[in-house]
Design a protein around this motif. Structure first.
Motif, mmCIF file in Angstrom:
data_model
loop_
_atom_site.group_PDB
_atom_site.id
_atom_site.type_symbol
_atom_site.label_atom_id
_atom_site.label_comp_id
_atom_site.label_asym_id
_atom_site.label_seq_id
_atom_site.Cartn_x
_atom_site.Cartn_y
_atom_site.Cartn_z
ATOM 1 N N SER B 29 3.051 -11.935 4.336
ATOM 2 C CA SER B 29 3.532 -11.650 5.684
ATOM 3 C C SER B 29 2.825 -10.425 6.247
ATOM 4 O O SER B 29 2.646 -10.303 7.453
ATOM 5 N N VAL B 41 -0.827 -8.440 -4.626
ATOM 6 C CA VAL B 41 0.181 -8.685 -5.670
ATOM 7 C C VAL B 41 -0.297 -8.100 -6.999
ATOM 8 O O VAL B 41 0.463 -7.450 -7.721
ATOM 9 N N ARG B 70 4.631 -3.151 -0.421
ATOM 10 C CA ARG B 70 4.315 -2.859 0.981
ATOM 11 C C ARG B 70 3.095 -1.913 1.056
ATOM 12 O O ARG B 70 2.175 -2.113 1.835
ATOM 13 N N ARG B 71 3.125 -0.898 0.215
ATOM 14 C CA ARG B 71 2.055 0.087 0.226
ATOM 15 C C ARG B 71 0.733 -0.523 -0.250
ATOM 16 O O ARG B 71 -0.331 -0.252 0.316
ATOM 17 N N VAL B 74 -0.640 -2.412 2.571
ATOM 18 C CA VAL B 74 -1.229 -1.501 3.558
ATOM 19 C C VAL B 74 -2.611 -1.034 3.094
ATOM 20 O O VAL B 74 -3.572 -0.998 3.875
ATOM 21 N N ASP B 75 -2.727 -0.727 1.803
ATOM 22 C CA ASP B 75 -4.017 -0.264 1.276
ATOM 23 C C ASP B 75 -5.083 -1.345 1.404
ATOM 24 O O ASP B 75 -6.211 -1.067 1.808
ATOM 25 N N PHE B 102 7.430 -3.037 9.223
ATOM 26 C CA PHE B 102 8.146 -2.721 7.992
ATOM 27 C C PHE B 102 9.450 -3.533 7.915
ATOM 28 O O PHE B 102 9.766 -4.119 6.883
#
Ligand SMILES: [Zn+2]
Lengths: 210, 173
Positions: B29, B41, B70-71, B74-75, B102
């Protein structure tokens, strides 16, 4: 009609007269509506239902079990060693420690001084260049644990572009991994961030190579 | 979680079995690309593994793992953006902004965990309704079930889902 049944019908998109009438008289269900609609929006996207490939689990187990870092909680240098020497000596000392502890030795090391916000903090970042990214360990003294509601975040930056390598609340024995190289992102720094939804380095700069 | 925190590689399977699909959902997502999501993942479980010794095993690992997922997403997103990969560029901002907020990725995570906790017979009805956009009649035909069974399962599944997710605030609230 009960609230639970009405909400189930809204979530399923099966709204009849009974549900509509319930909604007109029930403020609590009206307040839930935006949330139910948002849940439905997410469930209607094909992206949400994508399944991971069957071999992903084995790949991950291979990554954590394979050659590379193992956690070494018992092999950290004793704190007193770091406390009594200056930053320059820390580099030399750690280099020696790592030569004994790890093969191979780090590809690079850099001293990480505290800023005016954390004048007592001193540390060394050691980096290993790995396929797809960089593994780093932090050895930091004099940085107090993050207060409640805050955490430390480690950043690699090139100009105004910032990459987070991870977060921690206590500076002891931190290992980080980031999918970029230090050659691309030369500046290393640590901020104290409030626990919020802002994912940029918005907090107080406590340690910085710049 | 104890075995995971103790550093046993096979314990990663337990954690992946419970949360792997939800981590993938978060990454998908956020990134909208299977290849990048798989990478996120892998990064998530690798980072969780490396941080495991510092994890308090008396706590629920779900929020912790979500934060890492989530982080990691983002990376990956920022790196792709920097290298001009398949993610949108935003020249006005130094910090990349993910396509999903978020709140939305957190909700997707919670929905996925709620569905994973349901018996298959309920989950498949939810999937037919929302993913395939099927009516109860179509779902009954597809699954080879009586219409009444599909209706009651759909109702129970959605009631369960609404209850489990009632703690979530609306995204714009
Ligand atoms: Zn109601």
């Amino acid at each position: 009609m009960k609230c639970d049944d009405a909400r189930a019908a809204f979530l399923a998109g099966q709204v009849g007269r009974a549900e509509s009438e319930h909604l007109e008289t029930c403020a609590e269900c009206r307040a839930e509506m935006p949330s139910l609609l948002e849940t439905r929006r997410i469930m209607e996207s094909a992206t949400f239902w994508e399944e991971p490939p069957a071999d992903l689990e084995d790949r991950i187990v291979g990554l954590v079990a394979g050659p590379g870092p193992k956690k070494e909680p018992a092999e950290k240098p004793p704190r007193w060693q770091l406390a009594v020497v200056g930053a320059a000596a820390v580099v030399a000392l750690l280099l020696g420690v790592f030569l004994v502890q790890r093969t191979p030795s780090p590809d690079w090391e850099v001293a990480l001084p505290g800023t005016a916000e954390a004048p007592l903090a001193v540390g060394v970042v050691s980096g290993w260049n790995e396929p797809g990214g960089t593994r780093m360990t932090l050895d930091i003294e004099g940085l107090p644990p993050a207060p409640n509601g805050f955490f430390y975040e480690f950043w690699l930056s090139a100009g105004d572009l910032h990459i987070s390598a991870g977060t921690f609340t206590e500076a002891q024995g931190v290992e980080l991994w980031v999918g970029v190289t230090r050659a691309e992102f030369p500046r290393l720094w640590i901020t104290l961030e409030p626990i919020d939804e802002d994912e940029s380095p918005s907090g107080v700069n406590v340690m910085d190579t710049a | 979680m104890e075995r995971f925190a103790a550093g046993e590689p096979e314990a990663v399977r337990d954690l992946y079995g419970r949360y792997g699909r939800a981590v993938f959902t978060v990454a998908m997502s956020a990134l909208g690309n299977r290849h990048l999501a798989e990478e996120a993942v892998q990064l998530t479980f690798l980072q969780a593994w490396r941080a495991a010794a510092r994890f308090d095993i008396s706590r629920d690992p779900a929020p912790w793992l979500y934060a890492i997922a989530r982080r990691a997403s983002v990376d990956v997103f920022r790196r792709e953006r920097r290298h001009g990969g398949g993610v949108p560029l935003d020249h006005d901002s130094d910090i990349a902004v993910l396509p999903e907020s978020f709140e939305a990725t957190w909700r997707a995570w919670e929905i996925r965990l709620a569905l994973d906790a349901m018996p298959d017979k309920y989950r498949e009805v939810v999937e037919a309704t929302h993913y395939l956009g099927m009516s109860h009649e179509q779902t009954a035909a597809r699954l080879g079930l009586p219409l009444g069974t599909v209706k009651s399962r759909a109702h129970r599944a959605h009631r369960d889902l609404a209850k489990r997710l009632s703690h979530l605030e609306e995204a714009t609230a």
